[in-house]
Design a protein around this motif. Structure first.
Motif, PDB file in Angstrom:
ATOM      1  N   ASN A 131      29.249   2.106  -2.099  1.00  0.00           N
ATOM      2  CA  ASN A 131      29.397   2.181  -3.556  1.00  0.00           C
ATOM      3  C   ASN A 131      29.804   3.561  -4.053  1.00  0.00           C
ATOM      4  OD1 ASN A 131      28.727  -0.503  -3.804  1.00  0.00           O
ATOM      5  ND2 ASN A 131      26.591  -0.139  -4.334  1.00  0.00           N
ATOM      6  N   GLU A 132      29.378   4.623  -3.360  1.00  0.00           N
ATOM      7  CA  GLU A 132      29.656   5.978  -3.840  1.00  0.00           C
ATOM      8  C   GLU A 132      30.949   6.560  -3.269  1.00  0.00           C
ATOM      9  OE1 GLU A 132      27.852   7.544  -6.129  1.00  0.00           O
ATOM     10  OE2 GLU A 132      26.485   5.838  -6.266  1.00  0.00           O
ATOM     11  N   GLN A 133      31.703   5.738  -2.548  1.00  0.00           N
ATOM     12  CA  GLN A 133      32.876   6.244  -1.824  1.00  0.00           C
ATOM     13  C   GLN A 133      33.881   6.920  -2.755  1.00  0.00           C
ATOM     14  OE1 GLN A 133      35.071   3.233   0.341  1.00  0.00           O
ATOM     15  NE2 GLN A 133      35.738   4.724   1.842  1.00  0.00           N
ATOM     16  N   THR A 134      34.099   6.342  -3.933  1.00  0.00           N
ATOM     17  CA  THR A 134      35.117   6.866  -4.829  1.00  0.00           C
ATOM     18  C   THR A 134      34.523   7.664  -5.993  1.00  0.00           C
ATOM     19  OG1 THR A 134      35.108   4.743  -6.016  1.00  0.00           O
ATOM     20  CG2 THR A 134      36.763   5.034  -4.288  1.00  0.00           C
ATOM     21  N   SER A 135      33.349   8.188  -5.821  1.00  0.00           N
ATOM     22  CA  SER A 135      32.724   8.970  -6.889  1.00  0.00           C
ATOM     23  C   SER A 135      33.230  10.410  -6.887  1.00  0.00           C
ATOM     24  CB  SER A 135      31.198   8.930  -6.761  1.00  0.00           C
ATOM     25  OG  SER A 135      30.785   9.511  -5.549  1.00  0.00           O
ATOM     26  N   ASP A 136      32.856  11.176  -7.910  1.00  0.00           N
ATOM     27  CA  ASP A 136      33.267  12.569  -8.064  1.00  0.00           C
ATOM     28  C   ASP A 136      32.383  13.461  -7.197  1.00  0.00           C
ATOM     29  OD1 ASP A 136      34.011  15.080  -8.865  1.00  0.00           O
ATOM     30  OD2 ASP A 136      33.229  14.904 -10.906  1.00  0.00           O
ATOM     31  N   TRP A 137      32.996  14.082  -6.183  1.00  0.00           N
ATOM     32  CA  TRP A 137      32.242  14.924  -5.248  1.00  0.00           C
ATOM     33  C   TRP A 137      32.309  16.402  -5.609  1.00  0.00           C
ATOM     34  CZ3 TRP A 137      29.080  12.630  -1.896  1.00  0.00           C
ATOM     35  CH2 TRP A 137      29.312  11.277  -1.596  1.00  0.00           C
ATOM     36  N   GLY A 138      32.984  16.733  -6.710  1.00  0.00           N
ATOM     37  CA  GLY A 138      33.200  18.135  -7.038  1.00  0.00           C
ATOM     38  C   GLY A 138      32.023  18.824  -7.703  1.00  0.00           C
ATOM     39  N   GLY A 139      31.131  18.076  -8.337  1.00  0.00           N
ATOM     40  CA  GLY A 139      30.003  18.672  -9.045  1.00  0.00           C
ATOM     41  C   GLY A 139      28.711  18.589  -8.265  1.00  0.00           C
ATOM     42  N   ASN A 140      27.601  18.613  -8.994  1.00  0.00           N
ATOM     43  CA  ASN A 140      26.291  18.455  -8.354  1.00  0.00           C
ATOM     44  C   ASN A 140      26.156  17.048  -7.793  1.00  0.00           C
ATOM     45  OD1 ASN A 140      25.465  21.069  -9.044  1.00  0.00           O
ATOM     46  ND2 ASN A 140      24.763  20.392 -11.063  1.00  0.00           N
ATOM     47  N   LEU A 141      25.562  16.945  -6.632  1.00  0.00           N
ATOM     48  CA  LEU A 141      25.463  15.648  -5.967  1.00  0.00           C
ATOM     49  C   LEU A 141      24.211  14.901  -6.405  1.00  0.00           C
ATOM     50  CD1 LEU A 141      26.451  16.640  -2.317  1.00  0.00           C
ATOM     51  CD2 LEU A 141      27.929  15.840  -4.163  1.00  0.00           C
ATOM     52  N   SER A 142      24.400  13.635  -6.751  1.00  0.00           N
ATOM     53  CA  SER A 142      23.257  12.785  -7.068  1.00  0.00           C
ATOM     54  C   SER A 142      22.551  12.392  -5.775  1.00  0.00           C
ATOM     55  CB  SER A 142      23.720  11.530  -7.810  1.00  0.00           C
ATOM     56  OG  SER A 142      24.495  10.710  -6.944  1.00  0.00           O
ATOM     57  N   LYS A 143      21.357  11.860  -5.900  1.00  0.00           N
ATOM     58  CA  LYS A 143      20.625  11.373  -4.722  1.00  0.00           C
ATOM     59  C   LYS A 143      21.396  10.244  -4.043  1.00  0.00           C
ATOM     60  CE  LYS A 143      16.985  14.052  -4.885  1.00  0.00           C
ATOM     61  NZ  LYS A 143      16.733  15.047  -3.803  1.00  0.00           N
ATOM     62  N   ALA A 144      22.039   9.405  -4.845  1.00  0.00           N
ATOM     63  CA  ALA A 144      22.819   8.291  -4.290  1.00  0.00           C
ATOM     64  C   ALA A 144      24.006   8.817  -3.489  1.00  0.00           C
ATOM     65  CB  ALA A 144      23.299   7.373  -5.408  1.00  0.00           C
ATOM     66  N   GLN A 145      24.664   9.851  -4.005  1.00  0.00           N
ATOM     67  CA  GLN A 145      25.777  10.449  -3.266  1.00  0.00           C
ATOM     68  C   GLN A 145      25.300  11.078  -1.968  1.00  0.00           C
ATOM     69  OE1 GLN A 145      27.308  12.929  -6.546  1.00  0.00           O
ATOM     70  NE2 GLN A 145      29.318  12.000  -6.177  1.00  0.00           N
ATOM     71  N   GLN A 146      24.171  11.754  -2.021  1.00  0.00           N
ATOM     72  CA  GLN A 146      23.629  12.372  -0.814  1.00  0.00           C
ATOM     73  C   GLN A 146      23.302  11.319   0.245  1.00  0.00           C
ATOM     74  OE1 GLN A 146      20.515  15.370  -1.407  1.00  0.00           O
ATOM     75  NE2 GLN A 146      21.259  15.717  -3.484  1.00  0.00           N
ATOM     76  N   ARG A 147      22.709  10.216  -0.169  1.00  0.00           N
ATOM     77  CA  ARG A 147      22.377   9.141   0.775  1.00  0.00           C
ATOM     78  C   ARG A 147      23.638   8.534   1.370  1.00  0.00           C
ATOM     79  NH1 ARG A 147      18.444   7.955  -3.150  1.00  0.00           N
ATOM     80  NH2 ARG A 147      19.773   6.338  -4.053  1.00  0.00           N
ATOM     81  N   TYR A 148      24.640   8.307   0.519  1.00  0.00           N
ATOM     82  CA  TYR A 148      25.905   7.749   0.994  1.00  0.00           C
ATOM     83  C   TYR A 148      26.545   8.667   2.034  1.00  0.00           C
ATOM     84  CZ  TYR A 148      30.884   6.842   1.145  1.00  0.00           C
ATOM     85  OH  TYR A 148      32.162   6.624   1.603  1.00  0.00           O
ATOM     86  N   ALA A 149      26.658   9.952   1.677  1.00  0.00           N
ATOM     87  CA  ALA A 149      27.294  10.919   2.563  1.00  0.00           C
ATOM     88  C   ALA A 149      26.535  11.048   3.881  1.00  0.00           C
ATOM     89  CB  ALA A 149      27.384  12.279   1.862  1.00  0.00           C
ATOM     90  N   ALA A 150      25.221  11.077   3.801  1.00  0.00           N
ATOM     91  CA  ALA A 150      24.387  11.199   5.000  1.00  0.00           C
ATOM     92  C   ALA A 150      24.547   9.983   5.904  1.00  0.00           C
ATOM     93  CB  ALA A 150      22.932  11.379   4.612  1.00  0.00           C
ATOM     94  N   THR A 151      24.651   8.813   5.311  1.00  0.00           N
ATOM     95  CA  THR A 151      24.788   7.573   6.074  1.00  0.00           C
ATOM     96  C   THR A 151      26.099   7.534   6.853  1.00  0.00           C
ATOM     97  OG1 THR A 151      23.439   6.369   4.476  1.00  0.00           O
ATOM     98  CG2 THR A 151      24.830   5.047   5.906  1.00  0.00           C
ATOM     99  N   ASP A 152      27.127   8.195   6.324  1.00  0.00           N
ATOM    100  CA  ASP A 152      28.436   8.163   6.974  1.00  0.00           C
ATOM    101  C   ASP A 152      28.465   8.846   8.336  1.00  0.00           C
ATOM    102  OD1 ASP A 152      29.845   6.553   5.303  1.00  0.00           O
ATOM    103  OD2 ASP A 152      31.095   8.115   4.429  1.00  0.00           O
ATOM    104  N   VAL A 153      27.464   9.659   8.654  1.00  0.00           N
ATOM    105  CA  VAL A 153      27.403  10.260   9.992  1.00  0.00           C
ATOM    106  C   VAL A 153      26.194   9.777  10.792  1.00  0.00           C
ATOM    107  CG1 VAL A 153      28.717  12.351   9.450  1.00  0.00           C
ATOM    108  CG2 VAL A 153      26.256  12.318   9.041  1.00  0.00           C
ATOM    109  N   LEU A 154      25.383   8.975  10.155  1.00  0.00           N
ATOM    110  CA  LEU A 154      24.100   8.589  10.753  1.00  0.00           C
ATOM    111  C   LEU A 154      24.252   7.727  12.002  1.00  0.00           C
ATOM    112  CD1 LEU A 154      21.063   9.008  10.067  1.00  0.00           C
ATOM    113  CD2 LEU A 154      21.137   6.772   8.933  1.00  0.00           C
TER     114      LEU A 154
END
Length: 202
Positions: A131-154
């Protein structure tokens, strides 16, 4: 899953071992135009290290040292993009690459579904959200963005192991390795203006 978030670089003396999973998040899908915003790394131990890139002109020395270490195996999913972004951003040439997308395309010829989500589902029986794949990564990261990004290497270490077994079984290891080695040159072509041209085509 445990998430560790850093600003602009990894901490000193962080030991991530000799096989790491890597992913990136950017402002878009053009490695020349769209800036690097986040780099995710995991050693396959259920911990994801997120490096938020706030100033692209500031060189993350510890991260670059790891990326330039040819003894470390770097597992990507769609390495062509991530390697090009890192090469363009920091002027580094990454070697010893493993790409789960390429491995999947070489061995899972019974399907056209080679996304990270597809591999997690079929090979590991794990359902993940994009769900967070196309979100804005340029600013402060939300918890949802952090979880998404972390999962991509998990799960990349586990996916690699499954794909390696299949490649070995079907005797396609050498072919896959040749493709992984060519990523170094494929990204040079991408950054040099040949991104949309098949140079092998008649």
């Amino acid at each position: 899953m445990k998430i560790k978030l850093y600003q602009d670089d990894l901490p000193n003396n962080l030991n991530l071992g000799l096989t790491i999973a890597i992913d990136t998040e950017t402002m878009g899908l053009n490695p020349i135009r769209d800036k690097l915003c986040l780099v995710q790394i995991s050693k396959g131990n259920n911990i994801s290290h997120l490096i938020k890139i706030n100033d692209i002109k500031k060189k993350p020395k510890n991260l670059i040292k790891i990326l330039k270490n040819n003894k470390i195996k770097k597992i990507f999913h769609f390495a062509r993009f991530d390697v090009a972004v890192l090469k363009h951003s920091y002027g580094i040439n990454i070697k010893n690459i493993y790409c789960t997308k390429i491995a999947s395309k070489i061995i899972r010829t019974y399907t056209d579904k080679h996304g990270y989500k597809d591999l997690c589902s079929e090979l590991l029986n794990i359902s993940i959200s994009k769900n967070e794949q196309t979100s804005d990564w340029g600013g402060n990261l939300s918890k949802a963005q952090q979880r998404y990004a972390a999962t991509d290497v998990l799960y990349l270490h586990k996916i690699k192991k499954k794909l390696d077994n299949m490649l070995s079984r079907e005797k396609r290891v050498e072919l896959a390795e040749a493709c992984f080695q060519f990523i170094e040159y494929r990204t040079e072509l991408d950054l040099g203006g040949w991104a949309d041209i098949d140079i092998f085509k008649h």
